[in-house]
Design a protein around this motif. Sequence first.
Motif, PDB file in Angstrom:
ATOM      1  N   ARG A  16     -19.903   0.732  -3.887  1.00  0.00           N
ATOM      2  CA  ARG A  16     -21.263   0.423  -4.348  1.00  0.00           C
ATOM      3  C   ARG A  16     -21.524   1.064  -5.709  1.00  0.00           C
ATOM      4  O   ARG A  16     -22.175   0.467  -6.574  1.00  0.00           O
ATOM      5  CB  ARG A  16     -22.302   0.912  -3.328  1.00  0.00           C
ATOM      6  CG  ARG A  16     -22.324   0.115  -2.035  1.00  0.00           C
ATOM      7  CD  ARG A  16     -23.561   0.430  -1.216  1.00  0.00           C
ATOM      8  NE  ARG A  16     -23.663   1.839  -0.877  1.00  0.00           N
ATOM      9  CZ  ARG A  16     -23.120   2.408   0.202  1.00  0.00           C
ATOM     10  NH1 ARG A  16     -22.412   1.671   1.049  1.00  0.00           N
ATOM     11  NH2 ARG A  16     -23.280   3.692   0.430  1.00  0.00           N
ATOM     12  N   ARG A  17     -21.031   2.273  -5.918  1.00  0.00           N
ATOM     13  CA  ARG A  17     -21.210   2.930  -7.216  1.00  0.00           C
ATOM     14  C   ARG A  17     -20.516   2.137  -8.319  1.00  0.00           C
ATOM     15  O   ARG A  17     -21.034   2.030  -9.431  1.00  0.00           O
ATOM     16  CB  ARG A  17     -20.673   4.360  -7.158  1.00  0.00           C
ATOM     17  CG  ARG A  17     -21.508   5.282  -6.301  1.00  0.00           C
ATOM     18  CD  ARG A  17     -21.013   6.712  -6.355  1.00  0.00           C
ATOM     19  NE  ARG A  17     -21.824   7.549  -5.490  1.00  0.00           N
ATOM     20  CZ  ARG A  17     -21.428   8.085  -4.341  1.00  0.00           C
ATOM     21  NH1 ARG A  17     -20.192   7.880  -3.925  1.00  0.00           N
ATOM     22  NH2 ARG A  17     -22.236   8.821  -3.614  1.00  0.00           N
ATOM     23  N   ALA A  50     -28.279  -6.813 -10.635  1.00  0.00           N
ATOM     24  CA  ALA A  50     -28.742  -5.458 -10.348  1.00  0.00           C
ATOM     25  C   ALA A  50     -28.415  -5.191  -8.891  1.00  0.00           C
ATOM     26  O   ALA A  50     -28.105  -6.117  -8.133  1.00  0.00           O
ATOM     27  CB  ALA A  50     -30.239  -5.335 -10.598  1.00  0.00           C
ATOM     28  N   ALA A  51     -28.472  -3.933  -8.497  1.00  0.00           N
ATOM     29  CA  ALA A  51     -28.193  -3.576  -7.111  1.00  0.00           C
ATOM     30  C   ALA A  51     -29.473  -3.120  -6.438  1.00  0.00           C
ATOM     31  O   ALA A  51     -30.219  -2.288  -6.982  1.00  0.00           O
ATOM     32  CB  ALA A  51     -27.141  -2.476  -7.042  1.00  0.00           C
ATOM     33  N   HIS A  52     -29.735  -3.649  -5.257  1.00  0.00           N
ATOM     34  CA  HIS A  52     -30.906  -3.237  -4.497  1.00  0.00           C
ATOM     35  C   HIS A  52     -30.673  -1.830  -3.934  1.00  0.00           C
ATOM     36  O   HIS A  52     -29.580  -1.273  -4.038  1.00  0.00           O
ATOM     37  CB  HIS A  52     -31.184  -4.228  -3.369  1.00  0.00           C
ATOM     38  CG  HIS A  52     -32.627  -4.354  -3.028  1.00  0.00           C
ATOM     39  ND1 HIS A  52     -33.522  -3.303  -3.127  1.00  0.00           N
ATOM     40  CD2 HIS A  52     -33.360  -5.405  -2.564  1.00  0.00           C
ATOM     41  CE1 HIS A  52     -34.722  -3.701  -2.747  1.00  0.00           C
ATOM     42  NE2 HIS A  52     -34.662  -4.983  -2.408  1.00  0.00           N
ATOM     43  N   ILE A  53     -31.702  -1.268  -3.331  1.00  0.00           N
ATOM     44  CA  ILE A  53     -31.616   0.077  -2.790  1.00  0.00           C
ATOM     45  C   ILE A  53     -30.500   0.181  -1.760  1.00  0.00           C
ATOM     46  O   ILE A  53     -29.797   1.195  -1.680  1.00  0.00           O
ATOM     47  CB  ILE A  53     -32.984   0.482  -2.194  1.00  0.00           C
ATOM     48  CG1 ILE A  53     -33.978   0.741  -3.341  1.00  0.00           C
ATOM     49  CG2 ILE A  53     -32.860   1.716  -1.292  1.00  0.00           C
ATOM     50  CD1 ILE A  53     -35.399   1.012  -2.891  1.00  0.00           C
ATOM     51  N   TYR A 117     -34.889  -5.171  -9.819  1.00  0.00           N
ATOM     52  CA  TYR A 117     -34.139  -5.802 -10.909  1.00  0.00           C
ATOM     53  C   TYR A 117     -34.682  -5.349 -12.261  1.00  0.00           C
ATOM     54  O   TYR A 117     -33.912  -4.987 -13.163  1.00  0.00           O
ATOM     55  CB  TYR A 117     -34.195  -7.318 -10.808  1.00  0.00           C
ATOM     56  CG  TYR A 117     -33.258  -7.989 -11.792  1.00  0.00           C
ATOM     57  CD1 TYR A 117     -31.956  -8.307 -11.431  1.00  0.00           C
ATOM     58  CD2 TYR A 117     -33.657  -8.249 -13.102  1.00  0.00           C
ATOM     59  CE1 TYR A 117     -31.077  -8.880 -12.340  1.00  0.00           C
ATOM     60  CE2 TYR A 117     -32.789  -8.809 -14.020  1.00  0.00           C
ATOM     61  CZ  TYR A 117     -31.487  -9.120 -13.636  1.00  0.00           C
ATOM     62  OH  TYR A 117     -30.615  -9.666 -14.555  1.00  0.00           O
ATOM     63  N   LEU A 118     -35.992  -5.348 -12.404  1.00  0.00           N
ATOM     64  CA  LEU A 118     -36.585  -5.004 -13.698  1.00  0.00           C
ATOM     65  C   LEU A 118     -36.479  -3.508 -14.004  1.00  0.00           C
ATOM     66  O   LEU A 118     -36.486  -3.118 -15.173  1.00  0.00           O
ATOM     67  CB  LEU A 118     -38.036  -5.466 -13.746  1.00  0.00           C
ATOM     68  CG  LEU A 118     -38.231  -6.990 -13.660  1.00  0.00           C
ATOM     69  CD1 LEU A 118     -39.708  -7.351 -13.716  1.00  0.00           C
ATOM     70  CD2 LEU A 118     -37.457  -7.708 -14.761  1.00  0.00           C
ATOM     71  N   GLN A 119     -36.357  -2.678 -12.982  1.00  0.00           N
ATOM     72  CA  GLN A 119     -36.070  -1.265 -13.226  1.00  0.00           C
ATOM     73  C   GLN A 119     -34.683  -1.110 -13.823  1.00  0.00           C
ATOM     74  O   GLN A 119     -34.463  -0.292 -14.726  1.00  0.00           O
ATOM     75  CB  GLN A 119     -36.161  -0.474 -11.920  1.00  0.00           C
ATOM     76  CG  GLN A 119     -37.568  -0.177 -11.471  1.00  0.00           C
ATOM     77  CD  GLN A 119     -37.618   0.450 -10.097  1.00  0.00           C
ATOM     78  OE1 GLN A 119     -36.681   0.350  -9.308  1.00  0.00           O
ATOM     79  NE2 GLN A 119     -38.725   1.114  -9.800  1.00  0.00           N
ATOM     80  N   ALA A 120     -33.747  -1.901 -13.320  1.00  0.00           N
ATOM     81  CA  ALA A 120     -32.371  -1.824 -13.824  1.00  0.00           C
ATOM     82  C   ALA A 120     -32.231  -2.490 -15.186  1.00  0.00           C
ATOM     83  O   ALA A 120     -31.422  -2.053 -16.020  1.00  0.00           O
ATOM     84  CB  ALA A 120     -31.410  -2.474 -12.821  1.00  0.00           C
TER      85      ALA A 120
END
Length: 255
Positions: A16-17, A50-53, A117-120
């Motif tokens: 995941r990383r 982007a990756a979700h939580i 997504y927008l945070q990433a």
Amino acid sequence: MLDIASRNGNAAAELRRMMRRAAHAVMATTAYDHKQVGDGWPVTSMVVPAAHIDGSPILLISDLADHTRHLQNDPRLSLLFTDGNIDPGRIDTDNARLTIFGRAAVADHVPETRQRYLQAHPDATQYADFADFGFYHVMVEAVYWVGGFGKQRRLKGDQFIIDGCQSLIAGHDDVIEHMNIDHADAIADIVEHFTDQDKNDGWKMVAIDCDGMDLECNSADSRPLRIEFIETIRSPGDARDILVEMCKKARAQMA
């Protein structure tokens, strides 16, 4: 290169990383009403996920793109992520790569998907509200990692994606607000201990997920900072516990 034997022995977390670090991915879809090839032909394109939580991929794509039409007809896809920059001038079989197999589901009305997504990708706010753009959440069914010659790992989707983290998704903003308002000193100490950045640059937490947290600061010379957790978390309580542990380690070293 990815070390499949991670610090906490969790191979899925390391994969995941790798996905979270990737700046882009190659997406394969099944052609439908394509202008150049017949239906069913495999087609690749570049996307910026982007990756979700929980580690599941999120896409923001346009209805004008061929791959979106393909997914609307057949939601199956695969995403290829690479670890680091690949030199197109030479073949290097030791370049790590990760393939995610899944199905894309429309997520336009899921606020946390859009937010994540927008945070990433903050620049995407310039076009995210265009009528032809939409958010898609990828439901992961399988994962295949190759780390070089003779190095591979296959995982099922439920081994890759973190389950039971709905409370962390729901409480995400509260965790961020609490840390930034009440524990800015703890964030600074963690930055000093776990990175090579200046703790006095006014670091703030902007996102947290099952594998780590993202920070930013006021310094014009600094880029967004990623700090990985030493173990996987699933809830705001887990977040509190791991941040307290990290802060204690940082302050013990300073003592």
